[in-house]
Write an enzyme that holds these catalytic residues in place. Sequence first.
Site, short mmCIF file in Angstrom:
data_model
loop_
_atom_site.label_atom_id
_atom_site.label_comp_id
_atom_site.label_asym_id
_atom_site.label_seq_id
_atom_site.Cartn_x
_atom_site.Cartn_y
_atom_site.Cartn_z
CG ASP A 53 31.97 27.85 53.52
OD1 ASP A 53 31.49 26.97 54.25
OD2 ASP A 53 32.27 28.99 53.92
CG ASN A 106 21.99 30.24 61.40
OD1 ASN A 106 20.95 30.27 60.77
ND2 ASN A 106 22.90 29.29 61.24
CG HIS A 109 18.92 28.65 64.06
ND1 HIS A 109 20.14 28.18 63.67
CD2 HIS A 109 19.07 29.07 65.35
CE1 HIS A 109 21.01 28.27 64.67
NE2 HIS A 109 20.38 28.82 65.71
CG ASP A 120 16.82 26.09 58.58
OD1 ASP A 120 18.05 25.92 58.70
OD2 ASP A 120 15.99 25.70 59.43
CG ASP A 166 28.26 27.27 55.84
OD1 ASP A 166 28.81 26.28 56.36
OD2 ASP A 166 28.81 28.39 55.79
#
Length: 289
Positions: free
Chosen positions: A172, A180, A185, A189, A215
């Site tokens: 994680d 973000n 975003h 990504d 994630d």
Amino acid sequence: MNNVSQLPMRLIIIVCIGFLLSALIPSSESLEVLTSIITLVLIMMLLREDFGMETKSWLILALGTYSLGVFADLLDEIPELGNHKLLNNADDVFMHIGVFLMCFCFIKILHQRRTLIDSLNTQVTKARDLESVLSRQALQDELTGLLNRRSLFRRFDEMAINHQRGMLAYIDIDNFKQVNDRLGHSRGDELLVITANSLLKTAPLGSRSYRIGGDEFIVLLPSDDQQMCDEWISELYDITKNIREEYNIGISVGIAPYYPGNLSDPDSILMQADKAMYTEKNNKNREKA
């Protein structure tokens, strides 16, 4: 599935030559009558098929011309008309024209069939390609290129059948939401893709990497050797050091073993690894505090 077979050009040539020979080579009267009847029946049978108006028009012309030749030949058998010069030549002329038109129509029909077969083969190829794309999309994460959750559970079934064992790593990204929020975003990504590539680079031979959502990532290690697992985690931390500093994030990893006894319940394995991951995350937060 193999391609639909096509009639070879040699067969087309043989059939056409057969029609021509039947019209050009003299034969007995009974054989000539039989050939005429078969030819007329063949033309009428072809007229029942759906070849398009253009081909049907040629077939109708062939039928009409050949029928005139047959009719003239029958009139020629009448004694009173037997020496009529026009009838003596008309039957052969019309029948020959009818046979040539028949050959022409036959070639056009085969050409249409071949075109249709080529079109069908093209559609089959496109369908296969589309099926491959859809299958890949169903089992692959579009953003990172890693396998997805559905593929992970299929893998659990395969491992259960083969009685495999190893380690499941639940990864994680800490503070991913802040990436973000702060950077947008698109940068988020980008971070996910970098993380996925880091997993692929460091995972031991025979491992499989998955993105199961957001994630969260999974790596199936092919061995339950704890030392090998620790070395991999250490290497993962080393290779992501610069990225973690650049994005101000952390990486937490939870480990859970899988073996024939628990592979039938993959949710419990994921839950165990998830708990181990959150334990590590909380320990790091306490150390920072």
